[in-house]
Design a protein around this motif. Structure first.
Motif, PDB file in Angstrom:
ATOM      1  N   ALA A  84      11.662  52.867  46.627  1.00 28.05           N
ATOM      2  CA  ALA A  84      11.479  52.214  47.930  1.00 28.05           C
ATOM      3  C   ALA A  84      10.023  52.263  48.375  1.00 28.05           C
ATOM      4  N   LEU A  85       9.372  53.404  48.192  1.00 31.26           N
ATOM      5  CA  LEU A  85       7.969  53.525  48.599  1.00 31.26           C
ATOM      6  C   LEU A  85       7.064  52.673  47.725  1.00 31.26           C
ATOM      7  N   GLU A  86       7.328  52.636  46.423  1.00 31.61           N
ATOM      8  CA  GLU A  86       6.500  51.825  45.534  1.00 31.61           C
ATOM      9  C   GLU A  86       6.638  50.341  45.873  1.00 31.61           C
ATOM     10  N   ALA A  87       7.869  49.905  46.108  1.00 30.00           N
ATOM     11  CA  ALA A  87       8.085  48.507  46.488  1.00 30.00           C
ATOM     12  C   ALA A  87       7.346  48.193  47.783  1.00 30.00           C
ATOM     13  N   MET A  88       7.368  49.121  48.722  1.00 33.40           N
ATOM     14  CA  MET A  88       6.663  48.932  49.985  1.00 33.40           C
ATOM     15  C   MET A  88       5.156  48.816  49.758  1.00 33.40           C
ATOM     16  N   LEU A  89       4.588  49.763  49.005  1.00 33.98           N
ATOM     17  CA  LEU A  89       3.134  49.768  48.784  1.00 33.98           C
ATOM     18  C   LEU A  89       2.660  48.509  48.070  1.00 33.98           C
ATOM     19  N   LYS A  90       3.478  47.969  47.191  1.00 32.45           N
ATOM     20  CA  LYS A  90       3.105  46.735  46.480  1.00 32.45           C
ATOM     21  C   LYS A  90       2.922  45.561  47.427  1.00 32.45           C
ATOM     22  N   MET A 135       1.484  56.004  40.208  1.00 31.60           N
ATOM     23  CA  MET A 135       0.872  57.309  40.432  1.00 31.60           C
ATOM     24  C   MET A 135       0.607  57.527  41.919  1.00 31.60           C
ATOM     25  N   THR A 136       0.165  56.487  42.607  1.00 32.51           N
ATOM     26  CA  THR A 136      -0.082  56.586  44.039  1.00 32.51           C
ATOM     27  C   THR A 136       1.208  56.949  44.768  1.00 32.51           C
ATOM     28  N   THR A 137       2.315  56.335  44.390  1.00 38.92           N
ATOM     29  CA  THR A 137       3.606  56.640  45.003  1.00 38.92           C
ATOM     30  C   THR A 137       4.015  58.075  44.710  1.00 38.92           C
ATOM     31  N   PHE A 138       3.814  58.514  43.481  1.00 35.91           N
ATOM     32  CA  PHE A 138       4.123  59.899  43.100  1.00 35.91           C
ATOM     33  C   PHE A 138       3.360  60.879  43.984  1.00 35.91           C
ATOM     34  N   MET A 139       2.076  60.639  44.169  1.00 40.23           N
ATOM     35  CA  MET A 139       1.255  61.531  44.984  1.00 40.23           C
ATOM     36  C   MET A 139       1.640  61.446  46.459  1.00 40.23           C
TER      37      MET A 139
END
Length: 131
Positions: A61-67, A79-83
């Protein structure tokens, strides 16, 4: 967290962080005594599989948001989402493990927003406008 992340697709990073951190902190601290008790027995209950499933859903969900950030792109959004997940989870774990004073609780959400937004702004590059 999934609903919060989905609600801010195509928003500015600052709006994304404010929304996600607010939802995360609310979910984790709405009933602090209950949250601390659940955290304390989580290892005894061997809930690692469930925790991994929830973590994976939140990362997606966070990765989809950041994209979709309207003002930023990331070279390695995974990696950004992981951090970002680590930046959210670390402080909440410290908060739940300690009997934090009420004055700290009142400042926690704002400080967590600063931590997450600062990291994302450092990793972001300006969004390219379509030609």
């Amino acid at each position: 967290m999934e609903d919060a992340a989905a609600s801010v697709h195509n928003a500015y990073l600052s709006t994304m962080v404010e929304t996600v951190v607010s939802a995360f902190v609310k979910a984790k601290t709405e009933d602090l005594d209950e949250a601390r008790a659940l955290y304390a027995v989580a290892l005894e209950l061997d809930s690692r599989s469930y925790v991994r499933q929830v973590g994976a859903r939140n990362r997606v969900a966070l990765e989809a948001m950041l994209k979709t950030a309207s003002d930023a792109d990331f070279d390695d959004v995974g990696m950004t989402t992981f951090m970002l997940m680590g930046a959210l989870l670390g402080p909440i774990r410290l908060l739940l493990e300690a009997k934090s004073p009420q004055s700290m609780m009142r400042k926690f959400r704002h400080q967590l927003e600063s931590l997450c937004l600062g990291y994302l702004e450092r990793e972001a590059r300006p969004k390219r406008l379509a030609d």
